[in-house]
Design an enzyme around this catalytic site. Sequence first.
Site, PDB file in Angstrom:
ATOM      1  N   ASP A 149      58.916 -22.263  36.560  1.00 35.53           N
ATOM      2  CA  ASP A 149      58.972 -21.692  37.898  1.00 35.53           C
ATOM      3  C   ASP A 149      58.979 -20.172  37.766  1.00 35.53           C
ATOM      4  O   ASP A 149      59.627 -19.620  36.888  1.00 35.53           O
ATOM      5  CB  ASP A 149      60.157 -22.203  38.707  1.00 35.53           C
ATOM      6  CG  ASP A 149      61.491 -22.096  37.993  1.00 35.53           C
ATOM      7  OD1 ASP A 149      62.101 -21.018  38.072  1.00 35.53           O
ATOM      8  OD2 ASP A 149      61.911 -23.083  37.373  1.00 35.53           O
ATOM      9  N   ASP A 159      64.442 -23.816  48.224  1.00 38.46           N
ATOM     10  CA  ASP A 159      65.367 -23.346  47.189  1.00 38.46           C
ATOM     11  C   ASP A 159      66.718 -23.056  47.845  1.00 38.46           C
ATOM     12  O   ASP A 159      66.859 -22.091  48.600  1.00 38.46           O
ATOM     13  CB  ASP A 159      64.765 -22.093  46.547  1.00 38.46           C
ATOM     14  CG  ASP A 159      65.634 -21.510  45.429  1.00 38.46           C
ATOM     15  OD1 ASP A 159      66.790 -21.932  45.280  1.00 38.46           O
ATOM     16  OD2 ASP A 159      65.143 -20.615  44.723  1.00 38.46           O
ATOM     17  N   GLU A 200      70.551 -22.162  47.211  1.00 39.45           N
ATOM     18  CA  GLU A 200      71.532 -21.620  46.269  1.00 39.45           C
ATOM     19  C   GLU A 200      72.101 -20.339  46.847  1.00 39.45           C
ATOM     20  O   GLU A 200      71.794 -19.959  47.970  1.00 39.45           O
ATOM     21  CB  GLU A 200      70.875 -21.363  44.906  1.00 39.45           C
ATOM     22  CG  GLU A 200      69.670 -20.430  44.963  1.00 39.45           C
ATOM     23  CD  GLU A 200      69.010 -20.253  43.608  1.00 39.45           C
ATOM     24  OE1 GLU A 200      69.736 -19.971  42.643  1.00 39.45           O
ATOM     25  OE2 GLU A 200      67.773 -20.388  43.524  1.00 39.45           O
TER      26      GLU A 200
END
Length: 280
Positions: free
Chosen positions: A76, A165, A167
């Site tokens: 990634d 994503d 986080e």
Amino acid sequence: MTAGVLAASLALAATVSAGTASARATARDGAIPLGQGYMGAGYLQDGKSFAPDTRHLQLDAQGIASPNVTYPAGIDVSHYQGTINWTSVKSAGIQFAFIKATESTTYKDPDFSANYLNAYNAKVIRGAYHFARPDLSSGATQATYFAANGGAWSADGLTLPGMLDLEGGCYGKSTSAMQSWILDFYTTYKAKTGRDILIYTSPSWWNSCTGGWSGMYSKSPLVVANWTTAASPSIPSGFPYWTFWQYTDSGSVSGISGAVDRDRFSADSSRLVALANNTP
């Protein structure tokens, strides 16, 4: 940490440019400034650690954590990796890549367009990802921005569904509010693309910020962040299994200068292609 592991880690870190290393450290050490989020960035926020949960890497002589697996290998990337030679990446055995596209509703990664096109031309199966900022706007608004700025899907055999994503802390939201935000993003993204969004997260983040919610496991394939050379990763409560596994942030791949996150898929290449094509 043993002296050998420490030396290998330092040697690997030294290959990263000072500017890039500084920016990554800034993102990891506290609140994440807009545009600096990337997969694995959000370790400490709201007084809590959201690091991938088993940080006991067993590095080889080059400082690379490499589980002994035969399933498809991936990476990634974002602008932090700089210019990437995707032909070399493909030749090194990388079959898939997640590429940062957007963050919130105003930021598009400056290297996204080049990475997305060049990965496609090199026949690397790739997917775009959106770094979530639940503190700045609704899930629906961010999903709309993502779908319009790189997160769209096409049945060409080389495009994975987009990835969310998650986080960087709980952004001041309760577990129920975070669940609602994620579902809002999912519903809007699917309406615009026809695909279920992938979810990237660590066990610590998901368990803390959603309360170990089980409401997404039947909708969204899990991309789990769990940095370990164990045979399989720890996974968040609420998910019975994983689909992709980010197992280190200290990898190395031909065609990329410096460290890069390494990933693997949970099944063979035919299933990876089936996921890209949305076929059984």
